[in-house]
Structures are given as C-alpha cells and as structure tokens.
Write a protein that holds these residues in place. Sequence first.
Motif, short mmCIF file in Angstrom:
data_model
loop_
_atom_site.label_atom_id
_atom_site.label_comp_id
_atom_site.label_asym_id
_atom_site.label_seq_id
_atom_site.Cartn_x
_atom_site.Cartn_y
_atom_site.Cartn_z
N VAL A 98 -9.38 1.63 5.75
CA VAL A 98 -8.61 1.16 4.59
C VAL A 98 -9.10 -0.24 4.25
O VAL A 98 -9.09 -1.14 5.11
CB VAL A 98 -7.09 1.14 4.90
CG1 VAL A 98 -6.31 0.73 3.65
CG2 VAL A 98 -6.63 2.52 5.38
N ALA B 34 -8.72 3.42 -0.02
CA ALA B 34 -9.30 4.43 0.87
C ALA B 34 -9.17 5.75 0.12
O ALA B 34 -8.25 5.91 -0.70
CB ALA B 34 -8.54 4.51 2.19
N ILE C 252 0.04 6.64 5.66
CA ILE C 252 -1.34 6.13 5.61
C ILE C 252 -2.00 6.31 6.97
O ILE C 252 -3.13 6.81 7.07
CB ILE C 252 -1.36 4.66 5.16
CG1 ILE C 252 -0.97 4.55 3.68
CG2 ILE C 252 -2.74 4.03 5.40
CD1 ILE C 252 -0.66 3.12 3.21
N SER D 238 -7.06 2.46 10.49
CA SER D 238 -6.94 1.21 9.73
C SER D 238 -8.31 0.66 9.32
O SER D 238 -8.43 0.01 8.28
CB SER D 238 -6.16 0.18 10.53
OG SER D 238 -6.78 -0.04 11.77
N VAL E 135 -5.28 5.88 -0.51
CA VAL E 135 -4.39 4.74 -0.32
C VAL E 135 -4.51 3.90 -1.59
O VAL E 135 -5.63 3.56 -2.01
CB VAL E 135 -4.79 3.91 0.91
CG1 VAL E 135 -3.91 2.66 1.02
CG2 VAL E 135 -4.67 4.75 2.18
N ARG F 262 0.86 -1.18 0.00
CA ARG F 262 0.00 0.00 0.00
C ARG F 262 0.90 1.23 0.00
O ARG F 262 1.98 1.22 0.60
CB ARG F 262 -0.90 0.02 1.24
CG ARG F 262 -2.02 -0.99 1.15
CD ARG F 262 -2.80 -1.05 2.43
NE ARG F 262 -3.95 -1.95 2.28
CZ ARG F 262 -4.73 -2.33 3.28
NH1 ARG F 262 -4.50 -1.89 4.51
NH2 ARG F 262 -5.76 -3.12 3.05
#
Length: 140
Positions: free
Chosen positions: A137, A35, A128, A134, A75, A4
């Motif tokens: 994503v 994302a 990120i 998290s 992302v 990523r």
Amino acid sequence: ALERTLSIIKPDAVAKNVIGEIYSRFEKAGLKVAAAKMKQLSRAEAEGFYAVHRERPFFNALVEFMISGPVMIQVLEGEGAVLKNRELMGATNPKEAAAGTIRADFADSIDANAVHGSDAAETAAVEIAYFFPSTDVYAR
Ligand code: CMP
C-alpha cells in the motif's frame, strides 16, 4: 482526516467493462489509488472477507456472486475517504441509490451491486489488511 478505505469492483461491474469509468469517479472525487489488484476470490477468501454477514440470509448468495468472476480490489486514499467512497457508491440497494452514484448507474440488484466499500475507518483497516500486506500500500 486523511483516510484509507477498501474498495472492490464486483464481478458484475468487471464483466460490464466499467473498471475505468469507476476509477475515473474515484479520481475526480480526489481519491487516489494506493494499491490495486485483480483477483478471482476463492470461496474461503470470500467467506472470510464477509465473515460479519455469516448469519445473514443472503450470505450464501453473496459468496456465490463474489466468486462468480474476477474482482478488482483497491485501496483508496484521501480526505474522508471512507465516507467519500460511500457517497460515490450510493445505497446498497441500487433501487434506492441516488442518481449519478456508481450503483445507480452500474448496479442491477442488491446482490449484483457493482461495488463494495468499507463502512468505517476501523473496518477499512481490517479489510485492507485482508487483501494487501502493508508494503503493497503506497502513500499517495
Ligand atoms: P456489500 O457492501 O458488499 O456488503 C455486503 C453485501 O451483501 C452487500 O454489499 C450486498 O451486495 C449484499 N446483500 C444482499 N442482500 C442484502 C441485504 N438485505 N442487506 C445488505 N446487503 C445485502
């Protein structure tokens, strides 16, 4: 390896209305959007994001530019996503960017250079997490 990376479409490219054209390049290269959000960065957010450049002579201009309008933050996920995105972007200075790259086609100067992309897998993880919890994503 499946990676990523963090990508930002900067205020100049958002203003030029080329978000879709840039997304299309990501997709055609096999990078998937995992994302995404549009955001007007605060000065503190921009300074924190670019903290590694704090001592560089261009830091203030960089921060001013990054808060001059909304950015599109995403992302990207895919095989070798960090390097693949950097190849799509081209050199930081658009005058040095190879033909057909995002910066060659859409950037005007080293400051207004259309896009940001993480430079390594380790920085990608930090960048990120700076913008996306998290849970926001999505594996693609
Ligand atoms: P970016 O990949 O977003 O990371 C830092 C940014 O600083 C860079 O793209 C450029 O837009 C900007 N910048 C301005 N001057 C320089 C410079 N001399 N070297 C590197 N980056 C610069």
